[in-house]
Design a protein around this motif. Structure first.
Motif, PDB file in Angstrom:
ATOM      1  N   SER A 179       0.813  -1.221   0.000  1.00  0.00           N
ATOM      2  CA  SER A 179       0.000   0.000   0.000  1.00  0.00           C
ATOM      3  C   SER A 179       0.844   1.267   0.000  1.00  0.00           C
ATOM      4  N   ILE A 182       0.825   3.189  -3.280  1.00  0.00           N
ATOM      5  CA  ILE A 182      -0.537   3.633  -3.594  1.00  0.00           C
ATOM      6  C   ILE A 182      -0.882   4.890  -2.808  1.00  0.00           C
ATOM      7  N   ILE A 183      -0.638   4.854  -1.495  1.00  0.00           N
ATOM      8  CA  ILE A 183      -0.954   6.019  -0.664  1.00  0.00           C
ATOM      9  C   ILE A 183      -0.034   7.187  -1.002  1.00  0.00           C
ATOM     10  N   GLN A 186      -1.434   8.747  -4.157  1.00  0.00           N
ATOM     11  CA  GLN A 186      -2.657   9.489  -3.863  1.00  0.00           C
ATOM     12  C   GLN A 186      -2.344  10.796  -3.136  1.00  0.00           C
ATOM     13  N   VAL A 189      -0.908  13.341  -5.574  1.00  0.00           N
ATOM     14  CA  VAL A 189      -1.958  13.933  -6.412  1.00  0.00           C
ATOM     15  C   VAL A 189      -2.740  14.977  -5.622  1.00  0.00           C
ATOM     16  N   ILE A 190      -3.067  14.653  -4.377  1.00  0.00           N
ATOM     17  CA  ILE A 190      -3.812  15.603  -3.544  1.00  0.00           C
ATOM     18  C   ILE A 190      -2.995  16.864  -3.303  1.00  0.00           C
ATOM     19  N   CYS A 206     -11.791  12.571  -3.531  1.00  0.00           N
ATOM     20  CA  CYS A 206     -10.509  12.258  -2.894  1.00  0.00           C
ATOM     21  C   CYS A 206     -10.722  11.652  -1.510  1.00  0.00           C
ATOM     22  N   ILE A 209     -11.925   8.086  -1.896  1.00  0.00           N
ATOM     23  CA  ILE A 209     -10.858   7.145  -2.244  1.00  0.00           C
ATOM     24  C   ILE A 209     -10.066   6.751  -0.997  1.00  0.00           C
ATOM     25  N   LEU A 210      -9.752   7.720  -0.152  1.00  0.00           N
ATOM     26  CA  LEU A 210      -9.060   7.396   1.099  1.00  0.00           C
ATOM     27  C   LEU A 210      -9.922   6.505   1.989  1.00  0.00           C
ATOM     28  N   ASP A 213      -9.726   3.033   0.710  1.00  0.00           N
ATOM     29  CA  ASP A 213      -8.459   2.459   1.184  1.00  0.00           C
ATOM     30  C   ASP A 213      -8.610   1.916   2.599  1.00  0.00           C
TER      31      ASP A 213
END
Length: 253
Positions: A179, A182-183, A186, A189-190, A206, A209-210, A213
């Motif tokens: 993970s 992936i985190i 993300q 991007v944020i 957003c 999506i979190l 997760d």
């Protein structure tokens, strides 16, 4: 005065990030209440319920697909907020329906572990090395974390006497290793490290999506003990001999 626009953008990004994380925490808090609800109502046979799980997941994923691909639903207030809340509720109820009744202490420990690790990765995503490409930084952090986590796994595993505990702990390490990128992605991007504008209208997405997760991590951690038991049973010599006899009998017939 020349750096004022950049400072304004940075402040806007920070404001958007605070909103995103706040919304995600609200979703997570409500999901925790739902996870604890079957234990509080133990005299009712609520979970697991496969029919309810399928229904909630199908409904939630269908609305999520519409929410992502239909622009007016994604960027139009308040429809984007309503859609994100409905999707979060459906996915949370689906997760609660498929997972057996949870103990309060176990649920809180898993939630704390997830929040600590995700917060750690998001902080790593916020930091950026000077003159270092974003993707290179992501891969570098992932490599360093993988090496350190496997070293920690070896140290802790050598101090544990029960093989099931060793494998269960290793499952946690594997989860966070997989993970990590992936985190990190993300979070980047944020924070806008890929040249994107502040995700003001995408704040619900957003946060959603979190939240997804979180649900995925929780489901994996909840099944880590079962995975450990399955691995131990598979490598057990008596189990191997049993499978060999079953296979041989099937071939003979």
């Amino acid at each position: 005065m020349s750096d004022r626009p950049g400072s304004d953008v940075d402040r806007l990004r920070l404001k958007v990030c605070v909103w995103i994380y706040g919304i995600a925490l609200v979703f997570i808090f409500l999901a925790l209440l739902l996870l604890l609800l079957p234990a509080l109502l133990s005299h009712y046979d609520l979970v697991p319920n496969c029919t309810a799980a399928y229904s909630f997941f199908v409904c939630g994923l269908f609305i999520l697909i519409l929410y992502v691909w239909v622009d007016w639903l994604r960027f139009k207030v308040p429809f984007n907020w309503i859609a994100s809340c409905v999707v979060a509720a459906c996915l949370a109820l689906g997760t609660v329906s498929v997972i057996p009744e949870q103990a309060v202490g176990r649920t809180l420990l898993f939630a704390i572990e997830i929040l600590v690790m995700v917060s750690f990765f998001l902080m790593l995503a916020y930091w950026q090395l000077p003159d270092c490409p974003t993707v290179v930084y992501l891969l570098l952090v992932w490599y360093i974390y993988a090496v350190c986590s496997w070293f920690l796994c070896a140290v802790v595993g050598s101090s544990l006497s029960d093989p099931e505990d060793v494998i269960s702990f290793a499952m946690h390490i594997v989860l966070w290793q997989m993970s990590c990128p992936i985190i990190l992605f993300q979070g980047q991007v944020i924070y806008g490290y890929y040249g994107n504008h502040p995700t003001f209208l995408d704040m619900p997405l957003c946060a959603l999506i979190l939240f997804v997760d979180f649900l995925g991590f929780y489901a994996f951690l909840d099944g880590a003990d079962h995975i450990a038991n399955s691995i131990l049973y598979t490598v057990d010599p008596s189990a191997s001999r049993f499978f060999s006899r079953v296979l041989k009998s099937q071939l003979d017939t």
